[in-house]
Design an enzyme around this catalytic site. Structure first.
Site, PDB file in Angstrom:
ATOM      1  N   PHE A 173       0.838  -1.197   0.000  1.00  0.00           N
ATOM      2  CA  PHE A 173       0.000   0.000   0.000  1.00  0.00           C
ATOM      3  C   PHE A 173       0.876   1.251   0.000  1.00  0.00           C
ATOM      4  O   PHE A 173       1.969   1.262   0.559  1.00  0.00           O
ATOM      5  CB  PHE A 173      -1.035  -0.053   1.120  1.00  0.00           C
ATOM      6  CG  PHE A 173      -0.630   0.615   2.396  1.00  0.00           C
ATOM      7  CD1 PHE A 173      -1.292   1.736   2.843  1.00  0.00           C
ATOM      8  CD2 PHE A 173       0.398   0.107   3.154  1.00  0.00           C
ATOM      9  CE1 PHE A 173      -0.920   2.352   4.027  1.00  0.00           C
ATOM     10  CE2 PHE A 173       0.765   0.704   4.348  1.00  0.00           C
ATOM     11  CZ  PHE A 173       0.098   1.834   4.777  1.00  0.00           C
ATOM     12  N   GLU A 185       5.024   9.923  -0.132  1.00  0.00           N
ATOM     13  CA  GLU A 185       5.716  10.443  -1.317  1.00  0.00           C
ATOM     14  C   GLU A 185       7.053  11.015  -0.855  1.00  0.00           C
ATOM     15  O   GLU A 185       7.258  11.207   0.356  1.00  0.00           O
ATOM     16  CB  GLU A 185       4.857  11.524  -1.985  1.00  0.00           C
ATOM     17  CG  GLU A 185       3.538  10.960  -2.519  1.00  0.00           C
ATOM     18  CD  GLU A 185       2.682  11.973  -3.259  1.00  0.00           C
ATOM     19  OE1 GLU A 185       3.062  13.171  -3.318  1.00  0.00           O
ATOM     20  OE2 GLU A 185       1.634  11.559  -3.795  1.00  0.00           O
ATOM     21  N   GLY A 199       8.064  13.921  -0.718  1.00  0.00           N
ATOM     22  CA  GLY A 199       7.897  15.164   0.032  1.00  0.00           C
ATOM     23  C   GLY A 199       6.997  15.062   1.246  1.00  0.00           C
ATOM     24  O   GLY A 199       6.751  16.067   1.914  1.00  0.00           O
ATOM     25  N   GLN A 241      22.168  -6.865  41.368  1.00  0.00           N
ATOM     26  CA  GLN A 241      20.845  -6.256  41.458  1.00  0.00           C
ATOM     27  C   GLN A 241      20.568  -5.292  40.288  1.00  0.00           C
ATOM     28  O   GLN A 241      19.443  -5.219  39.780  1.00  0.00           O
ATOM     29  CB  GLN A 241      20.705  -5.512  42.784  1.00  0.00           C
ATOM     30  CG  GLN A 241      19.258  -5.146  43.058  1.00  0.00           C
ATOM     31  CD  GLN A 241      19.090  -4.384  44.349  1.00  0.00           C
ATOM     32  OE1 GLN A 241      19.784  -3.409  44.603  1.00  0.00           O
ATOM     33  NE2 GLN A 241      18.161  -4.836  45.177  1.00  0.00           N
ATOM     34  N   HIS A 252      24.374  -7.331  27.132  1.00  0.00           N
ATOM     35  CA  HIS A 252      25.346  -8.100  26.359  1.00  0.00           C
ATOM     36  C   HIS A 252      26.762  -7.502  26.404  1.00  0.00           C
ATOM     37  O   HIS A 252      27.699  -8.104  25.866  1.00  0.00           O
ATOM     38  CB  HIS A 252      24.906  -8.198  24.894  1.00  0.00           C
ATOM     39  CG  HIS A 252      23.877  -9.261  24.628  1.00  0.00           C
ATOM     40  ND1 HIS A 252      22.571  -9.165  25.032  1.00  0.00           N
ATOM     41  CD2 HIS A 252      23.978 -10.461  24.005  1.00  0.00           C
ATOM     42  CE1 HIS A 252      21.905 -10.241  24.657  1.00  0.00           C
ATOM     43  NE2 HIS A 252      22.728 -11.051  24.039  1.00  0.00           N
ATOM     44  N   GLU A 306       3.776   3.540   9.975  1.00  0.00           N
ATOM     45  CA  GLU A 306       2.350   3.698  10.318  1.00  0.00           C
ATOM     46  C   GLU A 306       2.122   4.904  11.226  1.00  0.00           C
ATOM     47  O   GLU A 306       1.215   4.913  12.064  1.00  0.00           O
ATOM     48  CB  GLU A 306       1.771   2.442  10.998  1.00  0.00           C
ATOM     49  CG  GLU A 306       2.065   1.118  10.321  1.00  0.00           C
ATOM     50  CD  GLU A 306       1.244   0.897   9.066  1.00  0.00           C
ATOM     51  OE1 GLU A 306       0.315   1.682   8.811  1.00  0.00           O
ATOM     52  OE2 GLU A 306       1.563  -0.059   8.346  1.00  0.00           O
ATOM     53  N   THR A 330       4.500   8.377  13.020  1.00  0.00           N
ATOM     54  CA  THR A 330       5.527   8.566  14.048  1.00  0.00           C
ATOM     55  C   THR A 330       4.879   8.753  15.432  1.00  0.00           C
ATOM     56  O   THR A 330       3.657   8.921  15.536  1.00  0.00           O
ATOM     57  CB  THR A 330       6.362   9.830  13.736  1.00  0.00           C
ATOM     58  OG1 THR A 330       5.467  10.962  13.762  1.00  0.00           O
ATOM     59  CG2 THR A 330       7.023   9.748  12.365  1.00  0.00           C
ATOM     60  N   GLU A 346       4.999  11.339  17.250  1.00  0.00           N
ATOM     61  CA  GLU A 346       4.331  12.658  17.330  1.00  0.00           C
ATOM     62  C   GLU A 346       2.921  12.560  16.733  1.00  0.00           C
ATOM     63  O   GLU A 346       1.964  13.136  17.271  1.00  0.00           O
ATOM     64  CB  GLU A 346       5.150  13.731  16.589  1.00  0.00           C
ATOM     65  CG  GLU A 346       6.440  14.140  17.292  1.00  0.00           C
ATOM     66  CD  GLU A 346       7.528  13.082  17.252  1.00  0.00           C
ATOM     67  OE1 GLU A 346       7.522  12.253  16.313  1.00  0.00           O
ATOM     68  OE2 GLU A 346       8.367  13.051  18.165  1.00  0.00           O
TER      69      GLU A 346
HETATM   70  C1  LIG Z   1      11.127   1.111   6.282  1.00  0.00           C
HETATM   71  C2  LIG Z   1       9.913   1.941   5.993  1.00  0.00           C
HETATM   72  C3  LIG Z   1       8.809   1.359   5.386  1.00  0.00           C
HETATM   73  C4  LIG Z   1       7.696   2.141   5.052  1.00  0.00           C
HETATM   74  N1  LIG Z   1       6.637   1.554   4.397  1.00  0.00           N
HETATM   75  C5  LIG Z   1       5.622   2.339   3.931  1.00  0.00           C
HETATM   76  C6  LIG Z   1       4.575   1.787   3.116  1.00  0.00           C
HETATM   77  O1  LIG Z   1       4.525   0.579   2.883  1.00  0.00           O
HETATM   78  N2  LIG Z   1       3.656   2.639   2.588  1.00  0.00           N
HETATM   79  C7  LIG Z   1       3.655   3.978   2.839  1.00  0.00           C
HETATM   80  O2  LIG Z   1       2.788   4.687   2.344  1.00  0.00           O
HETATM   81  N3  LIG Z   1       4.627   4.525   3.638  1.00  0.00           N
HETATM   82  C8  LIG Z   1       5.598   3.752   4.170  1.00  0.00           C
HETATM   83  N4  LIG Z   1       6.599   4.300   4.971  1.00  0.00           N
HETATM   84  C9  LIG Z   1       6.602   5.736   5.202  1.00  0.00           C
HETATM   85  C10 LIG Z   1       6.246   6.103   6.627  1.00  0.00           C
HETATM   86  O3  LIG Z   1       4.871   5.921   6.836  1.00  0.00           O
HETATM   87  C11 LIG Z   1       6.708   7.569   6.836  1.00  0.00           C
HETATM   88  O4  LIG Z   1       8.113   7.574   6.815  1.00  0.00           O
HETATM   89  C12 LIG Z   1       6.174   8.128   8.130  1.00  0.00           C
HETATM   90  O5  LIG Z   1       4.791   8.321   8.048  1.00  0.00           O
HETATM   91  C13 LIG Z   1       6.844   9.483   8.462  1.00  0.00           C
HETATM   92  O6  LIG Z   1       6.791  10.341   7.363  1.00  0.00           O
HETATM   93  P1  LIG Z   1       8.121  11.108   6.880  1.00  0.00           P
HETATM   94  O7  LIG Z   1       9.219  10.100   6.788  1.00  0.00           O
HETATM   95  O8  LIG Z   1       7.777  11.851   5.648  1.00  0.00           O
HETATM   96  O9  LIG Z   1       8.471  12.093   8.027  1.00  0.00           O
HETATM   97  P2  LIG Z   1       7.853  13.572   8.184  1.00  0.00           P
HETATM   98  O10 LIG Z   1       6.395  13.567   8.045  1.00  0.00           O
HETATM   99  O11 LIG Z   1       8.631  14.492   7.282  1.00  0.00           O
HETATM  100  O12 LIG Z   1       8.234  13.886   9.697  1.00  0.00           O
HETATM  101  C14 LIG Z   1       9.564  14.264  10.099  1.00  0.00           C
HETATM  102  C15 LIG Z   1       9.539  14.519  11.610  1.00  0.00           C
HETATM  103  O13 LIG Z   1       8.637  15.574  11.916  1.00  0.00           O
HETATM  104  C16 LIG Z   1       7.647  15.143  12.844  1.00  0.00           C
HETATM  105  N5  LIG Z   1       6.380  15.803  12.526  1.00  0.00           N
HETATM  106  C17 LIG Z   1       5.724  15.830  11.333  1.00  0.00           C
HETATM  107  N6  LIG Z   1       4.580  16.527  11.434  1.00  0.00           N
HETATM  108  C18 LIG Z   1       4.486  16.956  12.723  1.00  0.00           C
HETATM  109  C19 LIG Z   1       3.528  17.702  13.456  1.00  0.00           C
HETATM  110  N7  LIG Z   1       2.401  18.157  12.905  1.00  0.00           N
HETATM  111  N8  LIG Z   1       3.783  17.953  14.767  1.00  0.00           N
HETATM  112  C20 LIG Z   1       4.893  17.477  15.365  1.00  0.00           C
HETATM  113  N9  LIG Z   1       5.844  16.753  14.726  1.00  0.00           N
HETATM  114  C21 LIG Z   1       5.643  16.488  13.417  1.00  0.00           C
HETATM  115  C22 LIG Z   1       7.572  13.635  12.665  1.00  0.00           C
HETATM  116  O14 LIG Z   1       7.054  12.994  13.810  1.00  0.00           O
HETATM  117  C23 LIG Z   1       9.040  13.311  12.420  1.00  0.00           C
HETATM  118  O15 LIG Z   1       9.715  13.259  13.653  1.00  0.00           O
HETATM  119  C24 LIG Z   1       7.690   3.524   5.363  1.00  0.00           C
HETATM  120  C25 LIG Z   1       8.792   4.093   6.025  1.00  0.00           C
HETATM  121  C26 LIG Z   1       9.895   3.328   6.334  1.00  0.00           C
HETATM  122  C27 LIG Z   1      11.081   3.975   6.993  1.00  0.00           C
END
Ligand SMILES: Cc1cc2nc3c(=O)[nH]c(=O)nc-3n(C[C@H](O)[C@H](O)[C@H](O)COP(=O)(O)OP(=O)(O)OC[C@H]3O[C@@H](n4cnc5c(N)ncnc54)[C@H](O)[C@@H]3O)c2cc1C
Length: 401
Positions: free
Chosen positions: A127, A131, A133, A295, A354, A379, A381, A383
């Site tokens: 799924f 993107e 960005g 402990q 370890h 799924e 972060t 935040e």
């Molecule tokens: C190994 C891997 C597998 C993945 N698989 C999938 C997949 O199968 N399908 C898919 O669609 N996506 C997938 N993802 C994407 C994943 O869902 C996103 O990386 C995640 O949602 C975070 O988005 P971003 O990386 O763009 O970070 P950003 O949204 O750019 O966030 C960067 C930082 O800012 C913080 N932040 C952002 N907005 C706010 C806010 N409003 N307030 C406070 N803090 C904020 C975030 O918590 C984070 O710490 C995958 C990611 C990884 C690493």
């Protein structure tokens, strides 16, 4: 004393399924996981075994050839699998989210076309919302679908597709302006497209390219990719549910169960870290006794076990809430947040127990140490979970007047 992370009230069938999965994990996954992970090798033999066990159809209704089991059964299986190797749970997670979205939102024709082959693991799901960005801010999606006769033409770039290469069906979220004029709220102008494709890399269908695998610090073995749509033509009957403008809600529904899944993975990885820590602590001696007798180390083990128990209880609660048909965004958000944070802490403590050996690739904890951080991000972060939790709390505890 009972072992950690037991679940009360399971049926005989659930217990039987879990026993089978646990035995499979102990025999077929744990002995090979670290070696395969270090080689970043796709675990084909393990996947074939999961197919034979019927795991790809665990939650697909029996009328479509699946086992028709609950989210709780599924989450407990994921917990077991992640205890063996988190990447394997990643292989079934996106498949499961897509099957769930089809079951909940698909047209009858879409269910009949996809679900029986998904139950067999012949069609495998990925799924795609994220993107380059954006990840957290789903409303900012720029990939676009434009209607052209009986088809839609899709353009845009997607990022971070778990199973992007190995899947044959991708649920892709795009902005679709048709019927949703300029100025429509972003979440009401998005559509999920069911995109069928060949497995592999390169141009897997005219207008659709999956470049190579993204090189990751952990969560290896499972492929994570980009997806590029350049004039990709999709028939109108492959709009999920047959109606545009519903994509955001469909994806959020899928992500809600995905969050329970990520929580379950956190529980599984934390359990394994505890097992490794408690075992090593009884074998390593310093100052004339096993370090488990100091402990400070016992306190670490106590904290680790408490976290394993707490995360498991919250994960089970979130799964049961969804199974009861109720909204579970609060419980799923809490479970995902707590289980992923605790997982990172339990893994870190096992790593410390370890000593220097935790830093050696010969020890399994080294792999877990690189895997745990992914759960803090995938799924949604921490935040984002806290934003969901906070919003829901303010709904529940609204001050009147
Ligand atoms: C190994 C891997 C597998 C993945 N698989 C999938 C997949 O199968 N399908 C898919 O669609 N996506 C997938 N993802 C994407 C994943 O869902 C996103 O990386 C995640 O949602 C975070 O988005 P971003 O990386 O763009 O970070 P950003 O949204 O750019 O966030 C960067 C930082 O800012 C913080 N932040 C952002 N907005 C706010 C806010 N409003 N307030 C406070 N803090 C904020 C975030 O918590 C984070 O710490 C995958 C990611 C990884 C690493």
């Amino acid at each position: 004393m009972a072992r950690l992370a037991q679940t009360a009230g399971l049926t005989d069938v659930q217990q039987e399924i879990l026993k089978t999965v646990r035995e499979f994990v102990d025999k077929e996954i744990i002995p090979v996981a670290t070696e395969l992970e270090h080689r970043d090798e796709y675990p084909q033999q393990i996947v074939d075994g999961l197919k034979e066990l019927g795991l790809f159809g665990l939650m697909i209704p029996e009328e479509y050839g699946g086992l028709g089991e609950s989210l709780l059964t599924y989450a407990l299986c994921v917990e077991e699998i992640a205890r063996g190797w988190m990447s394997v749970s990643g292989i079934i997670n996106t498949h499961f989210i897509v099957a769930y979205m089809l079951k909940q939102h698909g047209t009858q024709e879409q269910k009949e076309h996809f679900l029986p082959r998904m139950a067999l693991g012949e069609v495998r799901g990925a799924f795609s919302m994220s993107e380059p960005g954006l990840g957290s801010d789903v409303s900012a999606i720029t990939s676009k679908a434009v209607k052209d006769g009986d088809e839609y033409v899709l353009n845009g770039q997607k990022m971070w597709l778990t199973n992007g290469g190995t899947s044959t069906l991708v649920a892709v979220l795009c902005r679709s302006d048709e019927g949703h004029p300029e100025g429509t709220a972003p979440h009401k102008s998005m559509t999920t497209f069911l995109v069928e494709k060949e497995p592999g890399f390169g141009e897997v269908r005219p207008g659709l390219t999956i470049p190579g695998k993204i090189d990751k610090m952990g969560y290896k073995g499972v492929d994570t990719t980009e997806l590029i749509m350049d004039g990709l033509r999709i028939p109108a009957n492959r709009v999920l549910g047959g109606q545009t403008g519903r994509g955001f809600y469909q994806m959020m529904d899928g992500v809600e169960v995905g969050r329970v899944n990520v929580a379950a993975r956190g529980c599984g990885v934390a359990q394994r870290a505890f097992e490794l820590g408690v075992s090593y602590a009884q074998q390593r001696h310093t100052f004339g006794k096993a370090i488990a007798q100091h402990q400070a180390i016992q306190f670490k083990l106590a904290e680790m076990a408490t976290k394993v128990e707490a995360a498991h209880a919250m994960m089970v609660n979130a799964a049961r809430k969804k199974d009861s048909g109720e909204r579970n965004d609060l419980e799923a958000g809490m479970a995902k947040y707590l289980a992923s944070e605790y997982c990172k802490e339990v893994v870190e403590d096992a790593f410390r127990i370890h000593g220097g050996y935790g830093f050696s690739k010969e020890y399994e904890i080294e792999r877990l140490y690189r895997e745990a951080p992914m759960l803090l991000i995938g799924e949604g972060t921490a935040e984002i979970q806290k934003m969901i939790i906070g919003r829901r709390l303010l709904e529940e505890y609204r001050v009147q007047g």
